[in-house]
Write a protein that holds these residues in place. Structure first.
Motif, PDB file in Angstrom:
ATOM      1  N   ILE A  11      -7.449  30.834  15.307  1.00 10.27           N
ATOM      2  CA  ILE A  11      -6.621  29.949  14.488  1.00 10.27           C
ATOM      3  C   ILE A  11      -6.917  28.521  14.919  1.00 10.27           C
ATOM      4  CG2 ILE A  11      -4.279  29.312  13.796  1.00 10.27           C
ATOM      5  CD1 ILE A  11      -3.446  32.212  14.495  1.00 10.27           C
ATOM      6  N   HIS A  12      -7.527  27.765  14.021  1.00 13.53           N
ATOM      7  CA  HIS A  12      -7.906  26.376  14.295  1.00 13.53           C
ATOM      8  C   HIS A  12      -6.794  25.472  13.772  1.00 13.53           C
ATOM      9  CE1 HIS A  12     -12.076  27.612  15.192  1.00 13.53           C
ATOM     10  NE2 HIS A  12     -11.823  28.548  14.295  1.00 13.53           N
ATOM     11  N   CYS A  13      -6.256  24.635  14.660  1.00  8.99           N
ATOM     12  CA  CYS A  13      -5.088  23.811  14.329  1.00  8.99           C
ATOM     13  C   CYS A  13      -5.355  22.352  14.650  1.00  8.99           C
ATOM     14  CB  CYS A  13      -3.871  24.241  15.145  1.00  8.99           C
ATOM     15  SG  CYS A  13      -3.500  25.992  15.087  1.00  8.99           S
ATOM     16  N   ILE A  14      -5.051  21.490  13.697  1.00 12.32           N
ATOM     17  CA  ILE A  14      -5.070  20.059  13.973  1.00 12.32           C
ATOM     18  C   ILE A  14      -3.726  19.723  14.610  1.00 12.32           C
ATOM     19  CG2 ILE A  14      -5.144  17.734  12.986  1.00 12.32           C
ATOM     20  CD1 ILE A  14      -7.838  19.177  12.851  1.00 12.32           C
ATOM     21  N   GLY A  15      -3.773  19.097  15.770  1.00 14.72           N
ATOM     22  CA  GLY A  15      -2.552  18.736  16.490  1.00 14.72           C
ATOM     23  C   GLY A  15      -2.239  19.734  17.591  1.00 14.72           C
ATOM     24  N   GLY A  60     -11.508  17.435   9.755  1.00 18.34           N
ATOM     25  CA  GLY A  60     -12.251  18.603   9.279  1.00 18.34           C
ATOM     26  C   GLY A  60     -13.573  18.787   9.990  1.00 18.34           C
ATOM     27  N   ASN A  61     -14.265  17.684  10.260  1.00 17.35           N
ATOM     28  CA  ASN A  61     -15.562  17.768  10.937  1.00 17.35           C
ATOM     29  C   ASN A  61     -15.441  18.358  12.336  1.00 17.35           C
ATOM     30  OD1 ASN A  61     -17.020  16.828   8.755  1.00 17.35           O
ATOM     31  ND2 ASN A  61     -16.925  14.697   9.424  1.00 17.35           N
ATOM     32  N   LYS A  62     -14.317  18.091  13.009  1.00 17.21           N
ATOM     33  CA  LYS A  62     -14.111  18.661  14.349  1.00 17.21           C
ATOM     34  C   LYS A  62     -14.114  20.190  14.283  1.00 17.21           C
ATOM     35  CE  LYS A  62     -11.247  14.779  15.811  1.00 17.21           C
ATOM     36  NZ  LYS A  62      -9.887  14.345  16.123  1.00 17.21           N
ATOM     37  N   ASP A  96      -3.639  26.553   2.431  1.00 15.71           N
ATOM     38  CA  ASP A  96      -3.613  25.491   1.428  1.00 15.71           C
ATOM     39  C   ASP A  96      -2.431  25.729   0.500  1.00 15.71           C
ATOM     40  OD1 ASP A  96      -4.091  23.742  -0.717  1.00 15.71           O
ATOM     41  OD2 ASP A  96      -6.262  24.044  -0.635  1.00 15.71           O
ATOM     42  N   LEU A  97      -1.572  24.725   0.374  1.00 12.52           N
ATOM     43  CA  LEU A  97      -0.375  24.837  -0.467  1.00 12.52           C
ATOM     44  C   LEU A  97      -0.666  25.174  -1.922  1.00 12.52           C
ATOM     45  CD1 LEU A  97       1.808  21.828   0.756  1.00 12.52           C
ATOM     46  CD2 LEU A  97       2.419  24.241   0.842  1.00 12.52           C
ATOM     47  N   ASN A  98      -1.854  24.856  -2.391  1.00 18.02           N
ATOM     48  CA  ASN A  98      -2.174  25.029  -3.808  1.00 18.02           C
ATOM     49  C   ASN A  98      -2.889  26.340  -4.113  1.00 18.02           C
ATOM     50  OD1 ASN A  98      -1.138  22.418  -4.466  1.00 18.02           O
ATOM     51  ND2 ASN A  98      -2.955  21.567  -3.510  1.00 18.02           N
ATOM     52  N   SER A 152      -1.586  16.585   8.991  1.00 19.99           N
ATOM     53  CA  SER A 152      -0.459  16.199   8.128  1.00 19.99           C
ATOM     54  C   SER A 152      -0.905  15.759   6.734  1.00 19.99           C
ATOM     55  CB  SER A 152       0.347  15.085   8.791  1.00 19.99           C
ATOM     56  OG  SER A 152      -0.468  13.945   8.984  1.00 19.99           O
ATOM     57  N   LEU A 153      -2.156  15.371   6.586  1.00 24.21           N
ATOM     58  CA  LEU A 153      -2.662  14.956   5.276  1.00 24.21           C
ATOM     59  C   LEU A 153      -3.343  16.100   4.527  1.00 24.21           C
ATOM     60  CD1 LEU A 153      -4.160  11.469   6.240  1.00 24.21           C
ATOM     61  CD2 LEU A 153      -1.972  11.943   5.115  1.00 24.21           C
ATOM     62  N   GLY A 154      -3.481  17.231   5.191  1.00 22.03           N
ATOM     63  CA  GLY A 154      -4.120  18.379   4.547  1.00 22.03           C
ATOM     64  C   GLY A 154      -5.533  18.594   5.046  1.00 22.03           C
ATOM     65  N   LEU A 155      -6.295  19.338   4.260  1.00 21.14           N
ATOM     66  CA  LEU A 155      -7.656  19.718   4.618  1.00 21.14           C
ATOM     67  C   LEU A 155      -8.678  18.826   3.925  1.00 21.14           C
ATOM     68  CD1 LEU A 155      -7.238  23.566   4.139  1.00 21.14           C
ATOM     69  CD2 LEU A 155      -7.290  22.341   6.316  1.00 21.14           C
ATOM     70  N   SER A 156      -9.782  18.591   4.589  1.00 21.86           N
ATOM     71  CA  SER A 156     -10.875  17.825   3.975  1.00 21.86           C
ATOM     72  C   SER A 156     -11.520  18.662   2.876  1.00 21.86           C
ATOM     73  CB  SER A 156     -11.917  17.448   5.020  1.00 21.86           C
ATOM     74  OG  SER A 156     -12.615  18.597   5.470  1.00 21.86           O
ATOM     75  N   ASP A 157     -12.165  17.995   1.935  1.00 18.44           N
ATOM     76  CA  ASP A 157     -12.879  18.702   0.874  1.00 18.44           C
ATOM     77  C   ASP A 157     -13.982  19.581   1.459  1.00 18.44           C
ATOM     78  OD1 ASP A 157     -11.296  17.657  -1.140  1.00 18.44           O
ATOM     79  OD2 ASP A 157     -12.670  15.996  -1.575  1.00 18.44           O
ATOM     80  N   ALA A 158     -14.667  19.091   2.486  1.00 17.27           N
ATOM     81  CA  ALA A 158     -15.745  19.865   3.108  1.00 17.27           C
ATOM     82  C   ALA A 158     -15.207  21.154   3.729  1.00 17.27           C
ATOM     83  CB  ALA A 158     -16.455  19.026   4.164  1.00 17.27           C
TER      84      ALA A 158
END
Length: 159
Positions: free
Chosen positions: A5-9, A60-62, A77-79, A110-116
């Motif tokens: 599980i990859h988590c930002i923060g 995302g690049n990280k 993804d919420l959508n 907090s801003l979501g996921l990158s397009d990549a």
């Protein structure tokens, strides 16, 4: 079976860390589960959409650097599609087969996921249309993974 599980923060509060440890312990009979944390990139309150995209790209690049080409990635993804617990269980077991018994999940910043990162994902799922803190999302995902294994093994789980 392995799950990353990859988590930002990062989790800072002891009670969140205790909850994670509890679910990691419960999951031990079913899978090796590893949490990978990455620092979030600071973003100004009034950041332009271009600035926000730059932040998401950096975050995302990280994660993308850590993934191999054949890793099976599920983005939160919420959508995207939501699953009931039984559906998610069957879906996760199927993903484990597709992913060579190693599935990766990603929880964005907090801003979501990158397009990549969205493009790299093999699939995307939505835990809920409600908004949760990233700390809660991590716990909810762990709980749903645990529940999925209990369902898949026909073992009782408190409802």
């Amino acid at each position: 079976m392995k799950i990353s599980i990859h988590c930002i923060g990062y989790l800072k509060e002891a009670y969140w860390k205790m909850a994670v440890e509890e679910y990691l312990k419960r999951l031990m009979p079913y899978a090796q589960v590893k949490i990978e944390e990455y620092p979030d990139v600071p973003s100004k309150e009034n950041a332009t959409s271009a600035m926000q995209e730059k932040v998401k790209d950096e975050e995302g690049n990280k994660i993308l650097k850590k993934l191999k080409d054949n890793d099976y990635l599920i983005a939160l993804d919420l959508n995207q599609k939501q699953y009931g617990s039984e559906e998610f269980s069957a879906h996760l077991m199927n993903a484990m087969e597709k992913g060579g018994s190693h599935v990766h999940f990603v929880i964005g910043g907090s801003l979501g996921l990158s397009d990549a990162l969205k493009k790299r994902a093999n699939e995307s799922v939505c835990l809920s249309k409600m908004t949760f803190t990233h700390q809660m999302t991590r716990i909810i995902l762990l709980e749903q993974i645990y529940r999925a294994f209990k369902i898949a093994h026909n073992e009782p789980y408190h409802k």
